[in-house]
Scaffold this motif. Sequence first.
Motif, PDB file in Angstrom:
ATOM      1  N   PHE A 111      48.154  33.106  36.279  1.00 14.91           N
ATOM      2  CA  PHE A 111      47.940  33.771  34.990  1.00 14.91           C
ATOM      3  C   PHE A 111      47.666  32.746  33.887  1.00 14.91           C
ATOM      4  O   PHE A 111      48.453  32.586  32.943  1.00 14.91           O
ATOM      5  CB  PHE A 111      49.168  34.623  34.631  1.00 14.91           C
ATOM      6  CG  PHE A 111      49.502  35.647  35.679  1.00 14.91           C
ATOM      7  CD1 PHE A 111      48.780  36.821  35.783  1.00 14.91           C
ATOM      8  CD2 PHE A 111      50.523  35.418  36.594  1.00 14.91           C
ATOM      9  CE1 PHE A 111      49.075  37.759  36.760  1.00 14.91           C
ATOM     10  CE2 PHE A 111      50.832  36.354  37.576  1.00 14.91           C
ATOM     11  CZ  PHE A 111      50.099  37.522  37.655  1.00 14.91           C
ATOM     12  N   PRO A 112      46.531  32.058  33.980  1.00 16.36           N
ATOM     13  CA  PRO A 112      46.241  30.981  33.023  1.00 16.36           C
ATOM     14  C   PRO A 112      45.975  31.449  31.598  1.00 16.36           C
ATOM     15  O   PRO A 112      46.109  30.670  30.651  1.00 16.36           O
ATOM     16  CB  PRO A 112      44.992  30.322  33.630  1.00 16.36           C
ATOM     17  CG  PRO A 112      44.337  31.409  34.424  1.00 16.36           C
ATOM     18  CD  PRO A 112      45.465  32.208  34.995  1.00 16.36           C
ATOM     19  N   LYS A 113      45.595  32.717  31.420  1.00 18.86           N
ATOM     20  CA  LYS A 113      45.248  33.203  30.079  1.00 18.86           C
ATOM     21  C   LYS A 113      46.389  33.968  29.403  1.00 18.86           C
ATOM     22  O   LYS A 113      46.254  34.382  28.257  1.00 18.86           O
ATOM     23  CB  LYS A 113      44.012  34.096  30.150  1.00 18.86           C
ATOM     24  CG  LYS A 113      42.765  33.362  30.614  1.00 18.86           C
ATOM     25  CD  LYS A 113      41.562  34.284  30.650  1.00 18.86           C
ATOM     26  CE  LYS A 113      40.314  33.563  31.150  1.00 18.86           C
ATOM     27  NZ  LYS A 113      39.142  34.474  31.212  1.00 18.86           N
ATOM     28  N   LYS A 181      43.602  32.858  43.836  1.00 18.68           N
ATOM     29  CA  LYS A 181      43.657  33.510  42.530  1.00 18.68           C
ATOM     30  C   LYS A 181      43.412  34.998  42.667  1.00 18.68           C
ATOM     31  O   LYS A 181      42.515  35.411  43.387  1.00 18.68           O
ATOM     32  CB  LYS A 181      42.606  32.897  41.608  1.00 18.68           C
ATOM     33  CG  LYS A 181      42.790  33.209  40.136  1.00 18.68           C
ATOM     34  CD  LYS A 181      41.846  32.330  39.332  1.00 18.68           C
ATOM     35  CE  LYS A 181      42.060  32.555  37.835  1.00 18.68           C
ATOM     36  NZ  LYS A 181      41.572  33.845  37.405  1.00 18.68           N
ATOM     37  N   PRO A 182      44.213  35.867  42.015  1.00 13.24           N
ATOM     38  CA  PRO A 182      44.021  37.306  42.157  1.00 13.24           C
ATOM     39  C   PRO A 182      42.629  37.731  41.719  1.00 13.24           C
ATOM     40  O   PRO A 182      42.145  37.360  40.667  1.00 13.24           O
ATOM     41  CB  PRO A 182      45.103  37.906  41.240  1.00 13.24           C
ATOM     42  CG  PRO A 182      45.454  36.820  40.289  1.00 13.24           C
ATOM     43  CD  PRO A 182      45.266  35.550  41.053  1.00 13.24           C
ATOM     44  N   GLY A 183      41.997  38.532  42.588  1.00 14.58           N
ATOM     45  CA  GLY A 183      40.688  39.059  42.246  1.00 14.58           C
ATOM     46  C   GLY A 183      39.537  38.115  42.536  1.00 14.58           C
ATOM     47  O   GLY A 183      38.386  38.491  42.449  1.00 14.58           O
ATOM     48  N   ASP A 300      41.921  38.472  32.671  1.00 13.73           N
ATOM     49  CA  ASP A 300      41.846  37.291  33.534  1.00 13.73           C
ATOM     50  C   ASP A 300      41.158  37.578  34.863  1.00 13.73           C
ATOM     51  O   ASP A 300      40.382  36.764  35.359  1.00 13.73           O
ATOM     52  CB  ASP A 300      43.264  36.760  33.778  1.00 13.73           C
ATOM     53  CG  ASP A 300      43.259  35.416  34.466  1.00 13.73           C
ATOM     54  OD1 ASP A 300      42.465  34.557  34.056  1.00 13.73           O
ATOM     55  OD2 ASP A 300      44.049  35.222  35.407  1.00 13.73           O
ATOM     56  N   VAL A 301      41.429  38.742  35.465  1.00 15.07           N
ATOM     57  CA  VAL A 301      40.945  38.989  36.829  1.00 15.07           C
ATOM     58  C   VAL A 301      39.698  39.868  36.893  1.00 15.07           C
ATOM     59  O   VAL A 301      39.051  39.933  37.943  1.00 15.07           O
ATOM     60  CB  VAL A 301      42.046  39.629  37.697  1.00 15.07           C
ATOM     61  CG1 VAL A 301      43.295  38.776  37.700  1.00 15.07           C
ATOM     62  CG2 VAL A 301      42.382  41.057  37.235  1.00 15.07           C
ATOM     63  N   VAL A 307      36.194  46.866  31.020  1.00 14.66           N
ATOM     64  CA  VAL A 307      37.627  46.656  31.188  1.00 14.66           C
ATOM     65  C   VAL A 307      38.113  45.538  30.265  1.00 14.66           C
ATOM     66  O   VAL A 307      39.144  45.659  29.598  1.00 14.66           O
ATOM     67  CB  VAL A 307      37.961  46.315  32.658  1.00 14.66           C
ATOM     68  CG1 VAL A 307      39.421  45.873  32.802  1.00 14.66           C
ATOM     69  CG2 VAL A 307      37.691  47.520  33.549  1.00 14.66           C
ATOM     70  N   ILE A 308      37.356  44.466  30.217  1.00 12.94           N
ATOM     71  CA  ILE A 308      37.734  43.327  29.377  1.00 12.94           C
ATOM     72  C   ILE A 308      37.755  43.722  27.904  1.00 12.94           C
ATOM     73  O   ILE A 308      38.700  43.394  27.164  1.00 12.94           O
ATOM     74  CB  ILE A 308      36.771  42.147  29.615  1.00 12.94           C
ATOM     75  CG1 ILE A 308      36.932  41.629  31.055  1.00 12.94           C
ATOM     76  CG2 ILE A 308      37.024  41.026  28.616  1.00 12.94           C
ATOM     77  CD1 ILE A 308      35.898  40.594  31.449  1.00 12.94           C
ATOM     78  N   ASP A 309      36.720  44.447  27.450  1.00 12.08           N
ATOM     79  CA  ASP A 309      36.665  44.873  26.039  1.00 12.08           C
ATOM     80  C   ASP A 309      37.821  45.808  25.699  1.00 12.08           C
ATOM     81  O   ASP A 309      38.437  45.693  24.625  1.00 12.08           O
ATOM     82  CB  ASP A 309      35.330  45.577  25.762  1.00 12.08           C
ATOM     83  CG  ASP A 309      34.151  44.607  25.759  1.00 12.08           C
ATOM     84  OD1 ASP A 309      34.404  43.391  25.666  1.00 12.08           O
ATOM     85  OD2 ASP A 309      33.008  45.069  25.862  1.00 12.08           O
TER      86      ASP A 309
END
Length: 320
Positions: A111-113, A181-183, A300-301, A307-309
Amino acid sequence: LKSDIEAHISAYDMTVWRYGFRPGSPSLLSLLTAMFLHGGFMHLAGNMLFLYIYGDNVEARLGRFRYLLAYLATGIASTLFFSLFTLGSQIPLVGASGAISGLLGLYFIWFPKNRVKIFVFLFPILITTLLVPARLVLGFYLLIENLLPFLLASSAGGGVAYGAHIGGFLAGAAVAWKLGKPGKSRATAEPSAPTPITTPAERVEKAYDAGNRKDAAARFLQLTDMQDRKRVDPMTVLGIASVLRRQGQADAALSVLRRFLADNPSSPYLGHAYLALGQMLAGDPHTRTSAHQHFLSAIDVSNDPKVIDEARHQLRQLSN
């Protein structure tokens, strides 16, 4: 003299001596039991705070059973790493710090972000809370709070097992790196059913496609086998979670989404699941922090701009 010593030894001291891990007298039993003993209430409270902040995201990624395995495995690794620098010592090592450091290592990679809320108390100049990158906090924890004291003193200096913290963190990071990394890991093709007999997953799909959403949800909740759940189309699963939420079955909806994350660590729809979880948790003041983490995970994934917006929009809403 013996009676004077016995008068100052409590039953807990004897328990720690027996079940704490002593590098000079190692045992398989104490390798496990040491993780469940603590030096006092503040020791326990500090560990539980870190577990509360970082543990839920890692559990959602792994699922409960693999989460427990990761906890125990990194805890054992942390103890063994600590023992490399204290060979022959008879001072018992106790506490869950090494295992929890393992979870922090997993969190650091996956979870880097993500951001976490910290309390700043510089009385009377500044008293506030700030959202800072989780990696910055965890990097400070590893390098400044553990590696630096470990290098300047002994690994057990001051009653703090810095070596165990470092070993656990590195073990957790290694596990996360190995799992991927997930996803982003390669997709695994699910085997198609070789039999013409209708499977439980197909019955869920048929009910959902026919518009019998309530029946589809009930059938899906009855699926106890992970492979059966994985055969249900991801969008159907997400739709079932939405149906359950509208029916007022919030706990069931949350369970469906969390199982989806655990069952499908490589699914391209992970971002959708994290977003849906965050939206459900955002309405409760007690779970707003978890909602914030889930929205960050969605960003992140996910590779879906919508989805991001939406996740970014939800984060702005939480900040207001």
